[in-house]
Scaffold this motif. Structure first.
Motif, PDB file in Angstrom:
ATOM      1  N   ASP A 116       0.809  -1.214   0.000  1.00  0.00           N
ATOM      2  CA  ASP A 116       0.000   0.000   0.000  1.00  0.00           C
ATOM      3  C   ASP A 116       0.842   1.263   0.000  1.00  0.00           C
ATOM      4  O   ASP A 116       0.404   2.301  -0.503  1.00  0.00           O
ATOM      5  CB  ASP A 116      -0.907   0.035   1.240  1.00  0.00           C
ATOM      6  N   SER A 117       2.035   1.195   0.606  1.00  0.00           N
ATOM      7  CA  SER A 117       2.840   2.396   0.817  1.00  0.00           C
ATOM      8  C   SER A 117       4.316   2.049   0.816  1.00  0.00           C
ATOM      9  O   SER A 117       4.704   0.883   0.930  1.00  0.00           O
ATOM     10  CB  SER A 117       2.473   3.062   2.148  1.00  0.00           C
TER      11      SER A 117
ATOM     12  N   CYS B  19       8.056   3.338   2.616  1.00  0.00           N
ATOM     13  CA  CYS B  19       8.722   4.114   3.663  1.00  0.00           C
ATOM     14  C   CYS B  19      10.226   4.003   3.465  1.00  0.00           C
ATOM     15  O   CYS B  19      10.739   2.917   3.189  1.00  0.00           O
ATOM     16  CB  CYS B  19       8.341   3.609   5.054  1.00  0.00           C
TER      17      CYS B  19
ATOM     18  N   TYR C  28      10.663   7.734  -2.774  1.00  0.00           N
ATOM     19  CA  TYR C  28       9.635   8.586  -3.360  1.00  0.00           C
ATOM     20  C   TYR C  28       9.373   8.192  -4.812  1.00  0.00           C
ATOM     21  O   TYR C  28       8.217   8.094  -5.253  1.00  0.00           O
ATOM     22  CB  TYR C  28      10.055  10.050  -3.271  1.00  0.00           C
TER      23      TYR C  28
ATOM     24  N   ALA D  51       7.451   4.939  -4.968  1.00  0.00           N
ATOM     25  CA  ALA D  51       6.037   5.164  -4.669  1.00  0.00           C
ATOM     26  C   ALA D  51       5.319   5.784  -5.871  1.00  0.00           C
ATOM     27  O   ALA D  51       4.182   5.407  -6.193  1.00  0.00           O
ATOM     28  CB  ALA D  51       5.905   6.068  -3.440  1.00  0.00           C
ATOM     29  N   ARG D  52       5.977   6.719  -6.539  1.00  0.00           N
ATOM     30  CA  ARG D  52       5.388   7.325  -7.729  1.00  0.00           C
ATOM     31  C   ARG D  52       5.150   6.284  -8.811  1.00  0.00           C
ATOM     32  O   ARG D  52       4.076   6.217  -9.411  1.00  0.00           O
ATOM     33  CB  ARG D  52       6.312   8.423  -8.273  1.00  0.00           C
TER      34      ARG D  52
ATOM     35  N   LYS E 289       1.686   4.638  -5.133  1.00  0.00           N
ATOM     36  CA  LYS E 289       1.437   4.385  -3.714  1.00  0.00           C
ATOM     37  C   LYS E 289       1.787   5.617  -2.883  1.00  0.00           C
ATOM     38  O   LYS E 289       2.370   6.580  -3.370  1.00  0.00           O
ATOM     39  CB  LYS E 289       2.287   3.195  -3.231  1.00  0.00           C
ATOM     40  N   ARG E 290       1.424   5.563  -1.607  1.00  0.00           N
ATOM     41  CA  ARG E 290       1.751   6.637  -0.670  1.00  0.00           C
ATOM     42  C   ARG E 290       3.203   6.519  -0.239  1.00  0.00           C
ATOM     43  O   ARG E 290       3.759   5.419  -0.218  1.00  0.00           O
ATOM     44  CB  ARG E 290       0.835   6.524   0.563  1.00  0.00           C
TER      45      ARG E 290
ATOM     46  N   GLU F 255      -1.606  -1.583   7.304  1.00  0.00           N
ATOM     47  CA  GLU F 255      -1.089  -0.994   6.068  1.00  0.00           C
ATOM     48  C   GLU F 255       0.207  -1.704   5.658  1.00  0.00           C
ATOM     49  O   GLU F 255       1.121  -1.866   6.462  1.00  0.00           O
ATOM     50  CB  GLU F 255      -0.829   0.495   6.279  1.00  0.00           C
TER      51      GLU F 255
END
Length: 202
Positions: free
Chosen positions: A61-62, A64, A75, A78-79, A83-84, A107
């Motif tokens: 989902d994300s 980190c 980043y 995620a792009r 995703k977040r 999550e």
């Protein structure tokens, strides 16, 4: 994708005498910031990494990343995966989640670095995510320095690897450099002095 050639072309495959964050010494250093300063290239690398994770059936989902080195790679991943993205950072040497970032119960996270060496910083980020109720489903990096085994290419796990055995690690390339303890470093014995590159040095 020839990740070694990409690092060389970007002037990011450094040769010299380096003091690593672990305190050990090496003749080689991967300066990912030189690769990621090119947004188009960073995007292509992240697209490929997202594709590898998807092809291996890992759903998340994300993303980190531990600051500072992992932020751009995470980043962009995620792009690419839509995703977040959040990041952890050190506060008085303790990895923390700040800036209003939250983790939802259950999550699913990929922990992303630019370079995985022993995986210590990535593991610190993973522990924070898990303590807040998140689930770490895997780790990712642009490059792996040969200590931890990869799920998407042949590699071996060394005793120094800190990542869990039961979570996959994905990377675009695997680099195996000789690493020396300071007291047995042949470069030191030859008279040179180790310099500290990267986000904790220069």
């Amino acid at each position: 994708m020839n990740i070694e050639q990409i690092y060389r072309d970007a002037g990011a495959y450094l040769q010299g005498h380096f003091l690593l964050s672990s305190g050990k010494h090496s003749q080689f250093y991967l300066q990912s910031a030189k690769v990621l300063e090119n947004p188009e290239l960073a995007g292509r690398l992240a697209d490929e990494l997202a594709k590898i994770i998807s092809e291996n059936g890992v759903e998340f989902d994300s993303v980190c990343s531990p600051a500072l080195g992992g932020i751009l790679a995470g980043y962009e991943l995620a792009r690419a995966a839509k995703k977040r993205f959040i990041f952890t950072e050190r506060v008085e040497r303790v990895m923390s989640l700040r800036r209003g970032f939250e983790v939802r119960e259950g999550e699913r996270f990929i922990i992303c670095e630019d370079i995985i060496t022993t995986g210590g910083s990535a593991l610190e980020s993973a522990k924070i995510i898990q303590e807040l109720g998140g689930v770490v489903v895997g780790f990712a990096a642009l490059a792996n320095r040969g200590f931890c085994s990869l799920s998407n290419m042949p590699s071996s796990r060394k005793a120094e690897c800190k990542l869990p055995f039961d979570k996959p690690l994905f990377a675009l390339g695997n680099f195996e450099f000789e690493i020396y303890e300071p007291e047995s470093c042949p470069l030191c014995k030859g008279g040179s002095v180790a310099i500290k590159p990267g986000s904790r040095g220069n």
